[in-house]
Enzyme design. Structure first.
Site, PDB file in Angstrom:
ATOM      1  N   LYS A 125       0.825  -1.205   0.000  1.00 29.91           N
ATOM      2  CA  LYS A 125       0.000   0.000   0.000  1.00 29.91           C
ATOM      3  C   LYS A 125       0.861   1.257   0.000  1.00 29.91           C
ATOM      4  CE  LYS A 125      -4.197  -2.063   1.851  1.00 29.91           C
ATOM      5  NZ  LYS A 125      -3.736  -3.455   1.664  1.00 29.91           N
ATOM      6  N   LYS A 160      -8.158   2.379   5.396  1.00 34.93           N
ATOM      7  CA  LYS A 160      -7.744   0.985   5.366  1.00 34.93           C
ATOM      8  C   LYS A 160      -6.446   0.789   6.140  1.00 34.93           C
ATOM      9  CE  LYS A 160      -6.355   1.803   0.577  1.00 34.93           C
ATOM     10  NZ  LYS A 160      -6.477   1.321  -0.807  1.00 34.93           N
ATOM     11  N   ARG A 210      -6.884  -5.119 -11.870  1.00 36.80           N
ATOM     12  CA  ARG A 210      -5.562  -5.682 -11.626  1.00 36.80           C
ATOM     13  C   ARG A 210      -4.790  -5.656 -12.944  1.00 36.80           C
ATOM     14  NH1 ARG A 210      -3.328  -9.146  -8.135  1.00 36.80           N
ATOM     15  NH2 ARG A 210      -4.073  -7.536  -6.670  1.00 36.80           N
ATOM     16  N   ARG A 225     -12.169  -6.173 -11.197  1.00 36.96           N
ATOM     17  CA  ARG A 225     -12.894  -6.874 -10.133  1.00 36.96           C
ATOM     18  C   ARG A 225     -14.008  -5.968  -9.660  1.00 36.96           C
ATOM     19  NH1 ARG A 225      -7.388  -7.527  -7.106  1.00 36.96           N
ATOM     20  NH2 ARG A 225      -7.364  -5.418  -7.975  1.00 36.96           N
ATOM     21  N   ARG A 233     -16.118  -3.033  -2.098  1.00 38.85           N
ATOM     22  CA  ARG A 233     -14.849  -3.682  -2.411  1.00 38.85           C
ATOM     23  C   ARG A 233     -15.002  -4.581  -3.626  1.00 38.85           C
ATOM     24  NH1 ARG A 233     -14.007  -6.677   3.115  1.00 38.85           N
ATOM     25  NH2 ARG A 233     -16.180  -7.140   2.587  1.00 38.85           N
ATOM     26  N   ASP A 273      -2.991  -2.224  -8.837  1.00 44.30           N
ATOM     27  CA  ASP A 273      -4.432  -2.072  -8.670  1.00 44.30           C
ATOM     28  C   ASP A 273      -4.799  -0.654  -9.073  1.00 44.30           C
ATOM     29  OD1 ASP A 273      -4.586  -4.637  -7.795  1.00 44.30           O
ATOM     30  OD2 ASP A 273      -4.857  -4.156  -5.680  1.00 44.30           O
ATOM     31  N   GLU A 281      -2.674   0.457  -5.310  1.00 41.61           N
ATOM     32  CA  GLU A 281      -1.828  -0.514  -4.627  1.00 41.61           C
ATOM     33  C   GLU A 281      -0.837  -1.098  -5.638  1.00 41.61           C
ATOM     34  OE1 GLU A 281      -2.542  -4.453  -1.780  1.00 41.61           O
ATOM     35  OE2 GLU A 281      -4.008  -2.818  -1.836  1.00 41.61           O
ATOM     36  N   ASN A 283       1.076  -4.575  -5.818  1.00 38.15           N
ATOM     37  CA  ASN A 283       1.231  -5.897  -5.226  1.00 38.15           C
ATOM     38  C   ASN A 283       2.539  -6.518  -5.691  1.00 38.15           C
ATOM     39  OD1 ASN A 283      -1.676  -6.652  -4.014  1.00 38.15           O
ATOM     40  ND2 ASN A 283      -1.924  -5.416  -5.861  1.00 38.15           N
TER      41      ASN A 283
END
Length: 320
Positions: A125, A160, A210, A225, A233, A273, A281, A283
């Protein structure tokens, strides 16, 4: 090549969607040998090399008993042509210690992907803060008063935890400020825990995309997503629906800016993301969505990854 995957227990793999499984399958299809272990199987005795008790496996092509275990020997990690770190989060103390063992194995000659030091240096993050041109207004703080001021400024916000995964612990607070105090207390623990606050991006209704970047190059399709029902979410683990779609111009701009930089730091595979035009984000531990994109878009993501892995290993051999 002889490839070792450091991952979660093989018995818990959901092979119909598991990205590590798809990597193993493509590697075996090309004639590479496949082994697996868990971080708990790593060990280092003083005066010796970093070793692991590994499971040498052969994929069967079946859905139930999807692998056969040839044997379980102990190997020094440097005996493998590539060690692929695929342990899922959380990035806890044991994950942290595993990166140090893997880094020592690198000093002994092992080739580890993604590089252990890069895994530590890019919290998933926090890593977005290096690229402010791509993020929505964002605050990282332990101060409740700062969160309240951020809410007053932006009205509709997302809060978050920095160590969350799969959409866990994500809250939205609208202009009325309903439950803001309680949410801050839940995430902040009276100033003991750092949290992230971001201006809400309404394009989440179109999906949390993603974007995979392999060897510094973007996969040409993302997996959007999409949140279902009243959920905010989009994470698949939170019930989001995955829809593969071509990269937008903005997606590609973000990926082509960040990808070449991070691959130079030792991150062969990253998952960006993106919501709307905003990066949310980066990842680096075990990016997923290989199978969903491959099945829906027809682009062979596992093949692109093994291509990049082979190229990276060959390049290291040439340098040596």
């Amino acid at each position: 090549m002889n490839i070792l995957f450091v991952a979660d227990p093989l018995e818990v793999f959901k092979i119909y969607k598991d990205t590590t499984f798809s990597m193993m399958r493509e590697a075996q299809r090309r004639g590479h040998r496949v082994s697996a272990c868990e971080p708990r199987d790593l060990g280092w005795r003083s005066g010796s090399l970093v070793e692991a008790r590994v499971r040498e496996i052969v994929l069967t092509g079946e859905d139930e008993e999807w692998f056969q275990e040839a044997r379980t020997p102990v190997h020094a990690l440097r005996e493998f042509d590539a060690v692929v770190m695929r342990k899922d989060p959380p990035f806890d103390d044991e994950y942290f210690y595993a990166t140090h063992l893997l880094e020592q194995a690198e000093r002994e000659g092992a080739k580890v992907f993604n590089k252990p030091a890069a895994l530590r240096d890019h919290p998933e993050k926090l890593a977005i803060m290096e690229f402010p041109q791509f993020v929505s207004p964002t605050l990282v703080t332990r101060q409740a008063a700062d969160v309240r001021r951020f809410h007053e400024e932006h009205g509709d916000i997302i809060l978050k935890p920095l160590d969350g995964m799969g959409g866990m612990g994500i809250f939205r607070v609208g202009p009325d400020g309903m439950n803001l105090g309680s949410i801050i207390e839940t995430l902040n623990h009276d100033g003991a825990t750092t949290l992230m606050v971001q201006r809400y991006v309404p394009e989440i209704s179109q999906g949390d995309k993603r974007v995979l970047v392999i060897g510094g190059k973007p996969v040409p399709f993302s997996l959007a997503r999409i949140p279902q029902g009243s959920e905010i979410r989009g994470n698949l683990a939170a019930g989001g629906k995955g829809v593969a779609q071509p990269l937008t111009e903005r997606d590609r701009e973000i990926a082509e800016t960040i990808g070449p930089l991070l691959v130079q730091r030792g991150l062969l595979l990253i998952g960006l993301d993106v919501i709307g035009d905003c990066l949310t984000e980066i990842n680096v531990t075990s990016p997923t969505c290989f199978q969903e994109i491959t099945q829906q878009a027809g682009f062979d993501v596992p093949a692109m990854f093994i291509d990049a892995l082979e190229e990276a290993v060959d390049r290291d051999r040439t340098v040596l």
